[in-house]
Scaffold this active site. Structure first.
Site, PDB file in Angstrom:
ATOM      1  N   HIS A 132      -0.543  47.728 -57.999  1.00 36.36           N
ATOM      2  CA  HIS A 132      -0.635  46.202 -57.306  1.00 36.36           C
ATOM      3  C   HIS A 132      -0.149  46.010 -56.046  1.00 36.36           C
ATOM      4  O   HIS A 132      -1.413  45.733 -55.382  1.00 36.36           O
ATOM      5  CB  HIS A 132       0.571  45.403 -57.586  1.00 36.36           C
ATOM      6  CG  HIS A 132       0.471  44.886 -58.573  1.00 36.36           C
ATOM      7  ND1 HIS A 132      -0.415  43.427 -59.605  1.00 36.36           N
ATOM      8  CD2 HIS A 132       0.627  44.542 -59.999  1.00 36.36           C
ATOM      9  CE1 HIS A 132      -0.278  43.264 -60.765  1.00 36.36           C
ATOM     10  NE2 HIS A 132       0.287  43.591 -60.864  1.00 36.36           N
ATOM     11  N   HIS A 138       1.965  50.571 -62.677  1.00 33.34           N
ATOM     12  CA  HIS A 138       1.268  49.652 -62.316  1.00 33.34           C
ATOM     13  C   HIS A 138       1.912  48.759 -61.363  1.00 33.34           C
ATOM     14  O   HIS A 138       1.087  47.968 -60.924  1.00 33.34           O
ATOM     15  CB  HIS A 138       1.702  48.640 -64.107  1.00 33.34           C
ATOM     16  CG  HIS A 138       1.597  47.150 -64.349  1.00 33.34           C
ATOM     17  ND1 HIS A 138       0.867  46.853 -65.151  1.00 33.34           N
ATOM     18  CD2 HIS A 138       2.293  45.954 -63.044  1.00 33.34           C
ATOM     19  CE1 HIS A 138       0.513  45.293 -65.079  1.00 33.34           C
ATOM     20  NE2 HIS A 138       0.740  45.269 -64.175  1.00 33.34           N
ATOM     21  N   GLU A 139       3.505  48.865 -60.992  1.00 30.85           N
ATOM     22  CA  GLU A 139       3.025  47.929 -59.849  1.00 30.85           C
ATOM     23  C   GLU A 139       2.159  48.539 -58.643  1.00 30.85           C
ATOM     24  O   GLU A 139       2.306  48.377 -57.385  1.00 30.85           O
ATOM     25  CB  GLU A 139       5.060  48.077 -59.625  1.00 30.85           C
ATOM     26  CG  GLU A 139       5.453  47.460 -60.418  1.00 30.85           C
ATOM     27  CD  GLU A 139       4.713  46.197 -61.111  1.00 30.85           C
ATOM     28  OE1 GLU A 139       4.163  44.787 -60.035  1.00 30.85           O
ATOM     29  OE2 GLU A 139       5.399  45.485 -61.933  1.00 30.85           O
ATOM     30  N   GLU A 198      -4.262  41.495 -61.158  1.00 31.88           N
ATOM     31  CA  GLU A 198      -4.041  42.595 -62.086  1.00 31.88           C
ATOM     32  C   GLU A 198      -4.371  43.640 -63.017  1.00 31.88           C
ATOM     33  O   GLU A 198      -4.526  44.648 -63.751  1.00 31.88           O
ATOM     34  CB  GLU A 198      -3.368  41.379 -63.822  1.00 31.88           C
ATOM     35  CG  GLU A 198      -2.226  42.459 -64.646  1.00 31.88           C
ATOM     36  CD  GLU A 198      -0.900  42.342 -64.248  1.00 31.88           C
ATOM     37  OE1 GLU A 198      -0.761  43.072 -64.898  1.00 31.88           O
ATOM     38  OE2 GLU A 198      -0.612  41.515 -63.259  1.00 31.88           O
TER      39      GLU A 198
END
Length: 507
Positions: free
Chosen positions: A272, A268-269, A301
């Site tokens: 980003h 997820h990160e 996101e």
């Protein structure tokens, strides 16, 4: 390129120095959340408040206003669209900054640092009462901020809408209600459908912390992690942070009882960070200009959710990585790749947003959005927040937390006064789904690329069609430009229904 002595060139130099100050603040924030000793919180608050004051001065002073006006006066019919857009964005932000009382800016910075420190302690001790005064102060300060900023808004906006503008430009409550209504109407029914099935929930597997860390590193290496430009650390709450044009940081955490949490948070990160690394920064119109910034938090996101959900939680990915996990453990507790895929997609509503499955995640966001409105615009007393949180979670997800640490103390955002931020998480799901449909029209099924280990094709597509747009558009305009359609909840709901069917049928 602007002449060396032109106002535009002088403005470029001013913005470069402003970026330097902002990057120092980002580095201090990263340090605060990773390695800073707890006793350093008060001084860190002073440091961040000082920098916030300096940044506000640079972005609101009469000298800066004159510089922007001089650059605007240099515009003519032959000036590029990029220069016009940059000056338009700078003018809007200048007017907003000039509305703010410097004393309020300083008080907010101190309150944010204090709120962060108090929240971390209250969360550990499961004691909302110790955090409540800090939250009340942040709400009061943010209301003051919204009141001051109202004069600079190009259209009338409510206090919450004003505070949401930095995260989601031009967002409105009416549009959010339109986008969220299908989620509130259909997701609870899908959750009930999952509850009614007799499919067993995946058993919890004990993955040693060292193995989790190694798998996270392996994932990053396979997705283009460059240690010369990137760094991963540990923090209480996973986040991504860009310190400079060639300095990208992410954090993760190992969660007891959640053996796949660190791995998925890393995906997820990193999503980003890939977006940050792909933003346009080389051309004269982009860094340190606004056009080189992220389009919106919803778009941001969408990138993290794409890599976490469309890739790392996919069946094709599970089939490729299953053997790596088993090799590290020396056994196969999932009884095959399908069992591992199910473990990556535990369809069971949980209490913690960052651990939530795709089915319940947006309901977590609706909960927070509605509570933000209640706190900021509907006079909900802060002391009633835990009770309201628990009641609304029961209504939306059919579960209730037993502790405030699992409830209203779980997120860092309100501890830093970040009201208006949460809806971007749900918008990210909707945007990701619509972009994925468009990507597949061009490249074919995502699952085929992932199965072949061709994730770089996905990065290349985003690098060509999405990342270069920066702030030339807002979030909804980006979706329309890339996909050809207005943003809708339908692609996301269709994706969920298809995935639920395949998980249930084992296909």
């Amino acid at each position: 390129m602007a002449a060396a002595g032109s106002a535009f060139a002088q403005l470029h130099q001013h913005l470069q120095q402003t970026r330097l100050l902002g990057s120092i603040s980002s580095a201090l924030y990263y340090d605060q959340n990773t390695v800073m000793p707890a006793a350093g919180a008060a001084w860190r608050g002073e440091q961040l408040a000082f920098l916030a004051g300096q940044l506000h001065e640079r972005q609101s002073s009469a000298a800066y206003a004159e510089l922007v006006a001089a650059a605007e006066s240099e515009l003519d019919t032959e000036v590029s669209t990029e220069r016009r857009r940059n000056l338009q964005l700078l003018r809007l932000e200048l007017e907003r900054q000039r509305c703010l009382d410097p004393a309020l800016v300083n008080a907010l910075a101190k309150a944010q640092s204090h709120g962060n420190a108090v929240w971390q302690d209250a969360r550990k001790r499961n004691d909302f009462s110790t955090f409540a005064p800090a939250l009340q102060q942040l709400i009061a300060l943010r209301r003051q901020q919204a009141s001051q900023l109202a004069a600079a808004e190009p259209v009338p906006r409510s206090p919450w809408e004003i505070l949401a503008q930095p995260f989601e430009p031009e967002v409105s409550k009416a549009r959010l209600e339109e986008l969220f209504a299908p989620l509130k109407a259909e997701l609870p029914g899908l959750l009930e459908q999952v509850r009614s099935t007799d499919s067993p929930h995946p058993s919890v597997v004990d993955l040693p912390e060292a193995l989790q860390e190694q798998l996270c590193s392996d994932l990053l290496d396979s997705w283009g992690y460059d240690p010369a430009r990137c760094q991963r650390s540990r923090s209480a709450h996973p986040f991504s942070c860009t310190v400079g044009p060639q300095d990208f940081r992410i954090t993760t955490r190992v969660v007891p009882g959640q053996p796949l949490s660190a791995f998925l948070a890393t995906a997820h990160e990193w999503g980003h960070s890939l977006y940050e690394q792909g933003l346009p920064r080389s051309d004269d119109h982009y860094f340190p200009w606004p056009l080189g910034e992220a389009t919106s938090m919803g778009v941001h996101e969408s990138q993290s959710l794409f890599w976490e959900c469309r890739v790392a939680r996919s069946r094709a990915f599970a089939e490729r990585w299953h053997s790596r996990f088993c090799a590290g453990l020396g056994s196969d507790p999932w009884n095959g790749a399908f069992g591992f895929w199910r473990a990556l997609n535990p369809l069971k509503p949980g209490l913690i947003r960052v651990e939530a499955d795709e089915l319940s995640y947006c309901l977590h966001i609706v909960l927070r959005y509605e509570l933000e409105l209640a706190l900021l615009e509907q006079e909900l007393p802060v002391e009633e927040l835990p009770q309201q949180w628990n009641q609304r979670m029961q209504e939306l997800l059919g579960i209730q937390p037993q502790t405030d640490s699992e409830g209203c103390l779980q997120d860092i955002h309100w501890a830093e006064g970040l009201f208006g931020y949460f809806p971007s998480y749900a918008l990210g799901h909707l945007i990701s789904a619509q972009l994925a449909e468009t990507l597949e029209l061009a490249l074919g099924p995502i699952k085929g690329l992932v199965a072949a280990g061709e994730e770089q094709c996905l990065r290349q597509w985003f690098g060509q069609h999405l990342w270069p747009l920066g702030r030339s558009v807002n979030g909804e305009q980006l979706v329309k430009q890339v996909s050809g359609k207005a943003l809708s909840a339908e692609p996301f709901l269709g994706y969920l229904k298809d995935k639920l069917e395949r998980l249930h049928q084992g296909s």
